[in-house]
Design a protein around this motif. Structure first.
Motif, PDB file in Angstrom:
ATOM      1  N   ALA A  80       0.827  -1.193   0.000  1.00 12.00           N
ATOM      2  CA  ALA A  80       0.000   0.000   0.000  1.00 12.00           C
ATOM      3  C   ALA A  80       0.869   1.253   0.000  1.00 12.00           C
ATOM      4  CB  ALA A  80      -0.927  -0.004   1.212  1.00 12.00           C
ATOM      5  N   LEU A  81       1.940   1.238   0.817  1.00 13.45           N
ATOM      6  CA  LEU A  81       2.829   2.410   0.889  1.00 13.45           C
ATOM      7  C   LEU A  81       3.464   2.700  -0.464  1.00 13.45           C
ATOM      8  CD1 LEU A  81       4.727   2.136   4.294  1.00 13.45           C
ATOM      9  CD2 LEU A  81       3.312   4.022   3.497  1.00 13.45           C
ATOM     10  N   ALA A  82       4.010   1.651  -1.087  1.00 18.79           N
ATOM     11  CA  ALA A  82       4.674   1.843  -2.379  1.00 18.79           C
ATOM     12  C   ALA A  82       3.679   2.376  -3.415  1.00 18.79           C
ATOM     13  CB  ALA A  82       5.283   0.524  -2.854  1.00 18.79           C
ATOM     14  N   THR A  83       2.471   1.820  -3.410  1.00 16.44           N
ATOM     15  CA  THR A  83       1.452   2.264  -4.360  1.00 16.44           C
ATOM     16  C   THR A  83       1.050   3.721  -4.079  1.00 16.44           C
ATOM     17  OG1 THR A  83       0.644  -0.006  -4.337  1.00 16.44           O
ATOM     18  CG2 THR A  83      -0.736   1.635  -5.419  1.00 16.44           C
ATOM     19  N   LEU A  84       0.938   4.009  -2.779  1.00 13.50           N
ATOM     20  CA  LEU A  84       0.587   5.371  -2.360  1.00 13.50           C
ATOM     21  C   LEU A  84       1.587   6.368  -2.921  1.00 13.50           C
ATOM     22  CD1 LEU A  84      -1.615   6.490  -0.405  1.00 13.50           C
ATOM     23  CD2 LEU A  84       0.131   6.536   1.355  1.00 13.50           C
TER      24      LEU A  84
END
Lengths: 289, 366
Positions: free
Chosen positions: A144-148
């Protein structure tokens, strides 16, 4: 003479269109069609069966979960950042604008590696996280962080020009009429940027579901657990399961087509609203005064 | 007393937009804040509204200090220069906005909005959107919206700036009528002196952040406090003279200056209408040649060239002109009936001179 000129330019025009059309057909349309052809190589039942594999279903679920987390967060961040940039003058504003664009200019793989450096066992927070048994990498939070990070600019980038064009007078008018900041935002600011916002959300969502590079670095490729749809496509293909790979790919392609459709629809609607306004102004001006 | 400003200053970084301004506005007044652009008048208006915070000084409304009172609680109606109508709302919803925020009952909101739309001649436009309105209609919607919650003060920023010249005149008269009907204290900002003279009952004149004069249109026209005001309001002849033996002189022109020290320089101003002309060369003291005649509608302006080459402007009606049998090149006698010694201290002729010059010529009709 003039006719010849037009004849010639028509020839050139058709020539150019033909070249562009051929290129589009070869490099865009053909692969797209091929995705669906391959996906349905074993017929409709083969297609459904490929999608029904538990690991594939897990990948679809994960992708939807990630999008459900990332898109709302990026809407909030994007609106806040666009608001700050468009409505206020402050020190470091150019820096903020540059930072918003950073995810666009950086390779997604590098973005993924940044999170490795931060949260990996050898990373800055690695030990601290390990002691508390908090899993970020090779789990949902990391993905989720990387996508964010990768999808951050979409909403802000769409909103900044719209908000700048609107200016802040309408908000000030709302204030003089007694509205507080929150009421002003919900009743005046948000409705005036709704098309830009929707457009930003659609693009953000498409990228969040389709992101490969950054997610690939942080996910760990654990089948059935941390594989998102794009990662699943790659894995299935490498396992020589062409139908499975293309079935998942077809879903992503479908998403892309839907996004394009939405986008065109939005633009068309805006254009129509604009034309309606123009007509109304004309008809209002003619008989009055 | 409705509103009082005491020693208000506003700085934007190193720039002083408003410098130590004090004035008060009485209940029910229709007041103009007038000055060239960049004069600080809009900033003053925004400070009264609470949209800007003064750097120093106090603002009182009905005797209460409101510096720390938020915009929302000041109970003012503000009309923005470009009206700032809510684009995504119909005319009805625009006008109803303040009432809905104040949680009026649905029925009351409808009654009030309909009352206002009727008052402003907008009855049929309720469902329209701002982009479907003409400039004049937009302005009326903006004023109706500002007045919906019955504010104690109505503030308008360049209310006639965004409409074309043809409707501007109509809107001016309409604003005066509206003010008579509603009797709400009204302050508006303008850079057009003619507009200020015609609409307001008192004018505050600003130049580069300073308050230059406050008074009725007649006062600022006939008794300008200084040269800036004199030049900004209407056309004026300004001469610089030197005092010799109790008389101020410039070429052949002389003005009595008793008790003024020898050698001091004086600036004297007189309006074109104060110059009396006769074709009888014996009647008045000075002689001049009529160089040019400008037709300004009912009035005419003539340029007189004195034997020394000095040029002054005079004004008369068409009838007078015909009666005297004047024409370009005529040799005439004239006198100056009325003049003022213009204050100089601290009021150098601003660099706006060039731009205000145009305004002066434009304002000849007054």
């Amino acid at each position: 003479m003039a006719g010849e000129g037009i004849q010639e330019s028509r020839l050139v025009r058709w020539g150019l269109i033909a070249v562009a059309g051929t290129f589009l057909g070869l490099f865009l349309l053909l692969p797209l069609v091929n995705v669906f052809v391959q996906a349905f190589a074993e017929g409709w039942s083969g297609y459904l069966e490929a999608l029904r594999q538990p690991d594939t279903l897990a990948a679809i679920r994960l992708t939807l979960t990630v999008a459900a987390i990332v898109v709302p967060l990026n809407v909030v961040f994007g609106v806040a950042a666009a608001w700050a940039v468009a409505k206020f003058e402050f020190r470091g504003k150019p820096l903020l604008i540059t930072l918003i664009d950073l995810p666009f200019s950086i390779s997604p793989v590098v973005a993924g590696l940044v999170f490795m450096v931060l949260f990996g066992t050898q990373g800055y927070f690695g030990e601290w996280l390990l002691e508390r048994d908090i899993k970020i990498l090779f789990a949902l939070p990391g993905i989720a962080l990387a996508t964010l990070f990768v999808t951050f600019p979409f909403v802000a980038r769409e909103l900044i020009p719209v908000m700048q064009a609107t200016g802040s007078e309408q908000e000030q008018a709302a204030l003089t009429l007694g509205a507080n900041g929150w009421q002003t935002f919900w009743r005046v600011t948000l409705p005036s940027v709704k098309w830009g916002l929707l457009y930003g959300i659609i693009l953000c969502n498409a990228r969040a579901m389709g992101e490969f590079g950054a997610v690939s670095v942080v996910s760990g490729h654990i089948t059935g657990l941390t594989d998102t749809m794009p990662l699943r496509v790659e894995k299935l293909y490498q396992e020589y399961d062409a139908t499975g790979a293309f079935a998942v790919a077809s879903l992503l392609a479908l998403l892309a087509l839907l996004t394009l459709g939405f986008k065109t629809c939005l633009e068309w609607q805006q254009q129509r609203a604009y034309e309606r306004a123009q007509r109304a102004v004309k008809s209002a001006d003619a008989p009055s005064s | 007393m409705s509103i009082e400003l005491k020693d208000i200053s506003k700085h934007f970084g190193a720039v002083t937009a408003v410098n130590q301004v004090s004035f008060s506005v009485e209940d029910g007044e229709l007041m103009a804040l007038l000055g060239p652009s960049g004069g600080g008048k809009t900033t003053v208006l925004r400070m009264i509204a609470g949209l800007e915070v003064p750097s120093s000084g106090d603002i009182y409304v009905r005797g209460q200090r409101v510096n720390d009172v938020s915009v929302q609680q000041r109970n003012i109606g503000f009309v923005f220069q470009n009206y700032a109508l809510f684009k995504n709302m119909s005319v009805f919803k625009n006008v109803a906005f303040g009432l809905r925020i104040k949680k009026w009952k649905r029925r009351d909101v409808r009654d009030r909005v309909e009352e206002l739309l009727a008052l402003f001649g907008l009855e049929d436009l309720g469902p329209r959107y701002p982009h479907q309105l003409s400039g004049g209609q937009r302005q009326r919607v903006a004023i109706a919206r500002a007045l919906a919650t019955k504010p104690s003060v109505l503030l308008l920023d360049e209310p006639f700036g965004a409409v074309d010249a043809k409707i501007r005149q109509e809107l001016r008269e309409w604003l005066v009528t509206l003010h008579h009907e509603l009797n709400v204290t009204t302050i508006f900002v303008t850079h057009d002196q003619e507009e200020a003279m015609e609409v307001s009952n008192r004018i505050v004149i600003f130049s580069r952040g300073n308050l230059e004069q406050i008074g009725t249109p007649r006062q600022v026209y006939e008794e300008p406090a200084n040269e800036f005001v004199a030049r900004f309001i209407g056309v004026i002849n300004v001469l610089e003279l030197e005092v010799r033996q109790g008389v101020a002189r410039l070429n052949e022109l002389e003005f009595p200056a008793h008790g003024v020290p020898e050698g001091q320089r004086l600036r004297i101003g007189f309006r074109p209408y104060a110059v009396q002309i006769s074709s009888n060369l014996q009647l008045y003291r000075y002689r001049a040649t009529l160089r040019h005649t400008f037709f300004l509608g009912v009035m005419l302006r003539v340029e007189l060239e004195l034997p020394s080459g000095l040029t002054i402007r005079a004004r008369m009606t068409k009838e007078e002109y015909a009666h005297l049998g004047l024409e370009d090149g005529a040799y005439v006698s004239f006198q100056i009936r009325q003049y003022r010694i213009l204050a100089k201290e601290g009021m150098p002729l601003a660099p706006e001179t060039a731009s205000t010059q145009d305004a002066i010529v434009y304002g000849e009709g007054i």
